[in-house]
Write a protein that holds these residues in place. Structure first.
Motif, PDB file in Angstrom:
ATOM      1  N   GLY A 136       0.816  -1.205   0.000  1.00  0.00           N
ATOM      2  CA  GLY A 136       0.000   0.000   0.000  1.00  0.00           C
ATOM      3  C   GLY A 136       0.847   1.251   0.000  1.00  0.00           C
ATOM      4  N   GLY A 137       0.194   2.370  -0.228  1.00  0.00           N
ATOM      5  CA  GLY A 137       0.909   3.635  -0.279  1.00  0.00           C
ATOM      6  C   GLY A 137       0.967   4.318   1.070  1.00  0.00           C
ATOM      7  N   PRO A 138       1.561   5.521   1.128  1.00  0.00           N
ATOM      8  CA  PRO A 138       1.664   6.256   2.402  1.00  0.00           C
ATOM      9  C   PRO A 138       0.286   6.560   2.975  1.00  0.00           C
ATOM     10  CG  PRO A 138       3.090   7.214   0.715  1.00  0.00           C
ATOM     11  CD  PRO A 138       2.209   6.232   0.014  1.00  0.00           C
ATOM     12  N   ALA A 139       0.210   6.532   4.294  1.00  0.00           N
ATOM     13  CA  ALA A 139      -1.069   6.777   4.957  1.00  0.00           C
ATOM     14  C   ALA A 139      -1.236   8.240   5.377  1.00  0.00           C
ATOM     15  CB  ALA A 139      -1.208   5.875   6.174  1.00  0.00           C
ATOM     16  N   THR A 140      -0.152   9.024   5.361  1.00  0.00           N
ATOM     17  CA  THR A 140      -0.216  10.408   5.844  1.00  0.00           C
ATOM     18  C   THR A 140       0.486  11.334   4.846  1.00  0.00           C
ATOM     19  OG1 THR A 140       1.813  10.052   7.111  1.00  0.00           O
ATOM     20  CG2 THR A 140      -0.253   9.676   8.252  1.00  0.00           C
ATOM     21  N   HIS A 141       0.718  12.587   5.299  1.00  0.00           N
ATOM     22  CA  HIS A 141       1.439  13.609   4.529  1.00  0.00           C
ATOM     23  C   HIS A 141       0.772  13.904   3.199  1.00  0.00           C
ATOM     24  CE1 HIS A 141       4.773  13.673   7.389  1.00  0.00           C
ATOM     25  NE2 HIS A 141       4.754  12.350   7.376  1.00  0.00           N
ATOM     26  N   GLY A 142      -0.560  13.940   3.215  1.00  0.00           N
ATOM     27  CA  GLY A 142      -1.295  14.376   2.040  1.00  0.00           C
ATOM     28  C   GLY A 142      -1.388  13.374   0.920  1.00  0.00           C
ATOM     29  N   SER A 143      -0.994  12.136   1.170  1.00  0.00           N
ATOM     30  CA  SER A 143      -1.076  11.126   0.107  1.00  0.00           C
ATOM     31  C   SER A 143      -2.525  10.782  -0.178  1.00  0.00           C
ATOM     32  CB  SER A 143      -0.325   9.862   0.519  1.00  0.00           C
ATOM     33  OG  SER A 143      -0.535   8.836  -0.419  1.00  0.00           O
ATOM     34  N   THR A 144      -2.837  10.670  -1.443  1.00  0.00           N
ATOM     35  CA  THR A 144      -4.183  10.251  -1.857  1.00  0.00           C
ATOM     36  C   THR A 144      -4.155   8.866  -2.497  1.00  0.00           C
ATOM     37  OG1 THR A 144      -3.933  11.369  -3.991  1.00  0.00           O
ATOM     38  CG2 THR A 144      -4.925  12.639  -2.180  1.00  0.00           C
ATOM     39  N   SER A 145      -3.042   8.169  -2.361  1.00  0.00           N
ATOM     40  CA  SER A 145      -2.911   6.838  -2.939  1.00  0.00           C
ATOM     41  C   SER A 145      -2.589   5.851  -1.828  1.00  0.00           C
ATOM     42  CB  SER A 145      -1.809   6.814  -4.008  1.00  0.00           C
ATOM     43  OG  SER A 145      -1.652   5.531  -4.555  1.00  0.00           O
ATOM     44  N   HIS A 146      -3.648   5.359  -1.169  1.00  0.00           N
ATOM     45  CA  HIS A 146      -3.455   4.450  -0.042  1.00  0.00           C
ATOM     46  C   HIS A 146      -3.517   2.983  -0.471  1.00  0.00           C
ATOM     47  CE1 HIS A 146      -3.797   8.040   2.323  1.00  0.00           C
ATOM     48  NE2 HIS A 146      -5.068   8.226   1.971  1.00  0.00           N
ATOM     49  N   ARG A 147      -4.552   2.633  -1.216  1.00  0.00           N
ATOM     50  CA  ARG A 147      -4.739   1.237  -1.617  1.00  0.00           C
ATOM     51  C   ARG A 147      -4.839   1.074  -3.137  1.00  0.00           C
ATOM     52  NH1 ARG A 147      -6.539  -1.721   2.938  1.00  0.00           N
ATOM     53  NH2 ARG A 147      -7.315  -3.362   1.560  1.00  0.00           N
TER      54      ARG A 147
END
Length: 247
Positions: A136-147
Motif C-alpha cells: 500500500g501507499g503512504p497513509a499520511t502527509h497528504g497522500s491520496t494513494s493508499h490502496r
C-alpha cells in the motif's frame, strides 16, 4: 492413485497420542460407487469413475437421468474420475475394480498421507492489497494513494504491461489441492475421515481425497512431536525429582 469423494463437514479439535491439541477437518468420505471403467483401447486412457451422494431422480435433467439409467446405478450428485497409472494397460482387467463396487474409508490407513482437492471459498472482486498482499501507499502527509494499484505501465522498453501483472480482480472460487495431509482419524461406521489442519472448500462442499503423489505412505509418529514429547518427559521427571528433594 485411486481415492474417494467426500463432503467437508467442518473443523474441530482432537488430542493426539502425545496429548497435544490439534485442529482437524472432518470429511464424510464415501461410500462411493464405481460407475464406469475407462479403458485405453476404447477411451484412450485408463480411469475409474466414481459416484457420490445419492440424489432424487426428479432433480436431474432427462439426459442425466438417461445416463444413470444406462449405467444401471445411481443417480448420484457427483461423478468424478481417477486416472490410473500408465503402467495399467486395461482398467479393471486385473479384477481390482468392478462396476458397482462400493469404496469406503477403509481404502485409507491411519496416519496415511493424502492429497485433498476442493474449490476454495469465493471472495468476489477484491483489491490488490487483499488479493496479492500489496504493502500500500503512504497513509499520511497528504497522500491520496493508499490502496490504489498505481502505475502499471513500463518504460519505453518493452512499452507495454507485462503479462501476468498482479491487479485487482476475482479472488477465490478456484480448484486448490493441498498435498501431503495426514489422516489422524478414521471412522468406518460413519464414513468419517479426520484430516490434520485445514483443507480447501466451504462446508458441505465437495472434496476429493486421493493417495499422496509426492509422499505416499504412513507417518505413524512425526519426528517433531516425538522429540518434543521426549523433552517434556525429561522435564517432568526433573520437576518430580526436584519436588521430592524439597520434601
Amino acid at each position: 492413485m485411486i481415492g474417494l469423494l467426500g463432503k467437508k463437514l467442518g473443523m474441530t479439535q482432537i488430542y493426539d497420542e502425545y496429548g497435544r491439541r490439534m485442529g482437524v477437518t472432518a470429511v464424510q468420505a464415501g461410500p462411493c460407487t464405481v460407475m464406469q471403467l475407462r479403458e485405453p483401447a476404447r477411451h484412450k486412457y485408463a480411469a475409474v469413475q466414481l459416484g457420490f451422494e445419492p440424489i432424487a431422480e426428479s432433480k436431474l435433467t432427462k439426459p442425466e437421468a438417461g445416463q444413470f439409467k444406462k449405467l444401471g446405478a445411481g443417480p448420484f450428485r457427483y461423478l468424478r474420475e481417477f486416472r490410473l497409472p500408465a503402467s495399467r494397460r486395461q482398467a479393471g482387467q486385473d479384477g481390482e475394480w468392478k462396476v458397482g463396487q462400493q469404496l469406503t474409508v477403509e481404502l485409507f490407513k491411519q496416519h496415511e498421507l493424502v492429497d485433498v482437492t476442493g474449490i476454495s471459498i469465493g471472495k468476489g472482486f477484491q483489491g490488490g492489497m487483499k488479493r496479492w498482499g500489496w504493502k500500500g501507499g503512504p497513509a499520511t502527509h497528504g497522500s491520496t494513494s493508499h490502496r490504489r494499484p498505481g502505475s502499471i505501465g513500463s518504460t519505453t522498453t518493452p512499452g507495454r504491461v507485462v503479462r501476468g501483472h498482479h491487479l485487482p480482480g476475482h479472488m477465490g472460487n478456484a480448484r486448490v489441492t493441498v498435498q501431503s495431509v495426514r489422516i489422524v482419524g478414521l471412522d468406518p461406521q460413519h464414513h468419517l475421515v479426520l484430516l490434520e489442519g485445514a483443507v480447501p472448500g466451504a462446508e458441505r462442499g465437495l472434496v476429493i481425497i486421493s493417495k499422496s503423489v509426492k509422499r505416499p505412505g504412513v507417518i505413524k509418529k512425526p519426528q517433531a512431536f516425538q522429540v518434543v514429547a521426549e523433552e517434556e518427559k525429561l522435564n517432568k521427571n526433573a520437576r518430580a525429582a526436584k519436588a521430592a528433594a524439597k520434601k
